[in-house]
Design a protein around this motif. Structure first.
Motif, PDB file in Angstrom:
ATOM      1  N   UNK A  75       0.855  -1.180   0.000  1.00 32.09           N
ATOM      2  CA  UNK A  75       0.000   0.000   0.000  1.00 32.09           C
ATOM      3  C   UNK A  75       0.895   1.236   0.000  1.00 32.09           C
ATOM      4  N   UNK A  76       0.616   2.174  -0.894  1.00 34.73           N
ATOM      5  CA  UNK A  76       1.392   3.408  -0.940  1.00 34.73           C
ATOM      6  C   UNK A  76       0.514   4.547  -1.454  1.00 34.73           C
ATOM      7  N   UNK A  77       1.082   5.745  -1.474  1.00 31.60           N
ATOM      8  CA  UNK A  77       0.338   6.908  -1.951  1.00 31.60           C
ATOM      9  C   UNK A  77       1.292   7.861  -2.656  1.00 31.60           C
ATOM     10  N   UNK A  78       0.707   8.797  -3.400  1.00 31.78           N
ATOM     11  CA  UNK A  78       1.493   9.834  -4.058  1.00 31.78           C
ATOM     12  C   UNK A  78       0.590  11.010  -4.347  1.00 31.78           C
ATOM     13  N   UNK A  79       1.195  12.177  -4.480  1.00 31.42           N
ATOM     14  CA  UNK A  79       0.463  13.390  -4.852  1.00 31.42           C
ATOM     15  C   UNK A  79       0.632  13.627  -6.337  1.00 31.42           C
ATOM     16  N   UNK A  80      -0.406  14.122  -6.969  1.00 30.88           N
ATOM     17  CA  UNK A  80      -0.357  14.429  -8.398  1.00 30.88           C
ATOM     18  C   UNK A  80       0.310  15.793  -8.539  1.00 30.88           C
ATOM     19  N   UNK A  81       1.623  15.778  -8.655  1.00 37.58           N
ATOM     20  CA  UNK A  81       2.410  16.998  -8.798  1.00 37.58           C
ATOM     21  C   UNK A  81       2.422  17.446 -10.262  1.00 37.58           C
ATOM     22  N   UNK A  82       2.742  18.697 -10.523  1.00 36.66           N
ATOM     23  CA  UNK A  82       2.788  19.181 -11.912  1.00 36.66           C
ATOM     24  C   UNK A  82       3.710  18.374 -12.824  1.00 36.66           C
ATOM     25  N   UNK A  83       4.758  17.769 -12.267  1.00 34.91           N
ATOM     26  CA  UNK A  83       5.705  17.010 -13.087  1.00 34.91           C
ATOM     27  C   UNK A  83       5.053  15.776 -13.720  1.00 34.91           C
ATOM     28  N   UNK A  84       3.975  15.256 -13.146  1.00 37.56           N
ATOM     29  CA  UNK A  84       3.275  14.087 -13.708  1.00 37.56           C
ATOM     30  C   UNK A  84       1.862  14.434 -14.168  1.00 37.56           C
ATOM     31  N   UNK A  85       1.581  15.719 -14.281  1.00 41.51           N
ATOM     32  CA  UNK A  85       0.253  16.152 -14.732  1.00 41.51           C
ATOM     33  C   UNK A  85       0.262  16.351 -16.244  1.00 41.51           C
ATOM     34  N   UNK A  86      -0.904  16.185 -16.846  1.00 37.50           N
ATOM     35  CA  UNK A  86      -1.023  16.397 -18.285  1.00 37.50           C
ATOM     36  C   UNK A  86      -1.457  17.839 -18.575  1.00 37.50           C
ATOM     37  N   UNK A  87      -1.738  18.114 -19.820  1.00 32.63           N
ATOM     38  CA  UNK A  87      -2.132  19.457 -20.267  1.00 32.63           C
ATOM     39  C   UNK A  87      -3.394  19.952 -19.558  1.00 32.63           C
ATOM     40  N   UNK A  90      -4.384  17.082 -14.866  1.00 30.97           N
ATOM     41  CA  UNK A  90      -4.740  15.820 -14.232  1.00 30.97           C
ATOM     42  C   UNK A  90      -3.564  14.870 -14.353  1.00 30.97           C
ATOM     43  N   UNK A  91      -3.627  13.745 -13.658  1.00 28.10           N
ATOM     44  CA  UNK A  91      -2.548  12.766 -13.708  1.00 28.10           C
ATOM     45  C   UNK A  91      -2.420  12.215 -15.123  1.00 28.10           C
ATOM     46  N   UNK A 123       0.477  -5.419 -19.062  1.00 30.49           N
ATOM     47  CA  UNK A 123       0.019  -4.414 -18.107  1.00 30.49           C
ATOM     48  C   UNK A 123      -1.270  -3.834 -18.656  1.00 30.49           C
ATOM     49  N   UNK A 124      -2.360  -4.100 -17.977  1.00 33.08           N
ATOM     50  CA  UNK A 124      -3.663  -3.579 -18.403  1.00 33.08           C
ATOM     51  C   UNK A 124      -4.157  -2.560 -17.393  1.00 33.08           C
ATOM     52  N   UNK A 125      -4.620  -1.412 -17.901  1.00 37.69           N
ATOM     53  CA  UNK A 125      -5.083  -0.336 -17.020  1.00 37.69           C
ATOM     54  C   UNK A 125      -6.456   0.126 -17.464  1.00 37.69           C
ATOM     55  N   UNK A 126      -7.348   0.299 -16.504  1.00 41.71           N
ATOM     56  CA  UNK A 126      -8.661   0.895 -16.768  1.00 41.71           C
ATOM     57  C   UNK A 126      -8.657   2.293 -16.176  1.00 41.71           C
ATOM     58  N   UNK A 127      -8.853   3.283 -17.040  1.00 36.16           N
ATOM     59  CA  UNK A 127      -8.888   4.679 -16.612  1.00 36.16           C
ATOM     60  C   UNK A 127     -10.342   5.036 -16.347  1.00 36.16           C
ATOM     61  N   UNK A 128     -10.739   5.075 -15.083  1.00 33.06           N
ATOM     62  CA  UNK A 128     -12.133   5.267 -14.714  1.00 33.06           C
ATOM     63  C   UNK A 128     -12.485   6.713 -14.421  1.00 33.06           C
ATOM     64  N   UNK A 129     -11.544   7.453 -13.869  1.00 28.25           N
ATOM     65  CA  UNK A 129     -11.797   8.835 -13.465  1.00 28.25           C
ATOM     66  C   UNK A 129     -10.469   9.592 -13.429  1.00 28.25           C
ATOM     67  N   UNK A 130     -10.523  10.880 -13.654  1.00 27.30           N
ATOM     68  CA  UNK A 130      -9.303  11.688 -13.634  1.00 27.30           C
ATOM     69  C   UNK A 130      -8.831  11.926 -12.204  1.00 27.30           C
ATOM     70  N   UNK A 131      -7.524  12.031 -12.046  1.00 24.48           N
ATOM     71  CA  UNK A 131      -6.927  12.384 -10.762  1.00 24.48           C
ATOM     72  C   UNK A 131      -6.417  13.811 -10.889  1.00 24.48           C
ATOM     73  N   UNK A 132      -7.107  14.787 -10.283  1.00 23.95           N
ATOM     74  CA  UNK A 132      -6.709  16.192 -10.436  1.00 23.95           C
ATOM     75  C   UNK A 132      -5.359  16.496  -9.799  1.00 23.95           C
ATOM     76  N   UNK A 133      -4.719  17.524 -10.347  1.00 25.60           N
ATOM     77  CA  UNK A 133      -3.431  17.973  -9.829  1.00 25.60           C
ATOM     78  C   UNK A 133      -3.559  18.332  -8.366  1.00 25.60           C
TER      79      UNK A 133
END
Length: 181
Positions: A75-87, A90-91, A123-133
């Motif tokens: 179990x871990x966590x992270x913040x959506x910092x600008x360095x990993x945000x899109x245009x 969001x993450x 590696x399969x990923x389901x993008x269900x909702x945006x993660x805001x900055x």
């Protein structure tokens, strides 16, 4: 009247290193260049990273805060910092994949010994909702199956404040046999 690329010069905003297909009007070329420039692709800061450094992994590793490590679970966590945000602030989807890869490898390693090399086969990923900055995201990973030849890890990405499910991921690792010399 549109100007043909074949007659474009450096004064038209093109460099000698750029290769443009024939018969494409210069206005379309410049529109695409502006699009990528606005996204930050041509940012000069990007040039300092070379293919010999794994800078993207360093960024992802620096984001992650580990909360719990158990046999078959992480179990871990992270913040959506600008360095990993899109245009759209969001993450970025690629950052989701990079975090999923890192966390799944760590989770698999809780069961698979270091002498066995792991190969990420799927590696399969389901993008269900945006993660805001600036939002904090928790990642819970668990081994679904681990055998002699493969390990499957499942992950859930949730918004820390609300518990809302944002992404799910599933990674399949193949175990490479240890060489016998």
């Amino acid at each position: 009247m549109t100007k043909d690329v074949n007659s474009a010069t450096a004064g038209d905003g093109l460099t000698a290193a750029e290769t443009i297909a024939r018969n494409i009007p210069l206005q379309y070329v410049n529109t695409v260049k502006r699009f990528f420039t606005n996204l930050g692709v041509s940012d000069p800061a990007v040039e300092k990273y070379t293919s010999t450094t794994d800078s993207y992994s360093d960024i992802i590793r620096g984001l992650l805060n580990v909360h719990a490590v158990e046999r078959g679970r992480i179990s871990c966590s992270f913040s959506v910092l600008p360095v990993v945000a899109n245009f759209y602030k969001g993450l970025h989807g690629g950052a989701v994949a990079a975090v999923a890869e890192r966390v799944s490898i760590a989770c698999a390693r809780t069961l698979v010994p270091e002498e066995k090399e792991l190969f990420l086969g799927e590696l399969g990923i389901s993008y269900l909702s945006a993660a805001p900055q600036n939002e904090t995201v928790t990642v819970d990973a668990s081994v679904v199956r681990s055998g002699r030849n493969l390990t499957v890890v499942s992950m859930e990405f949730r918004q820390k404040k609300t518990g809302k499910l944002m992404f799910t991921a599933r990674a399949t690792f193949y175990h490479l046999p240890a060489s016998k010399l």
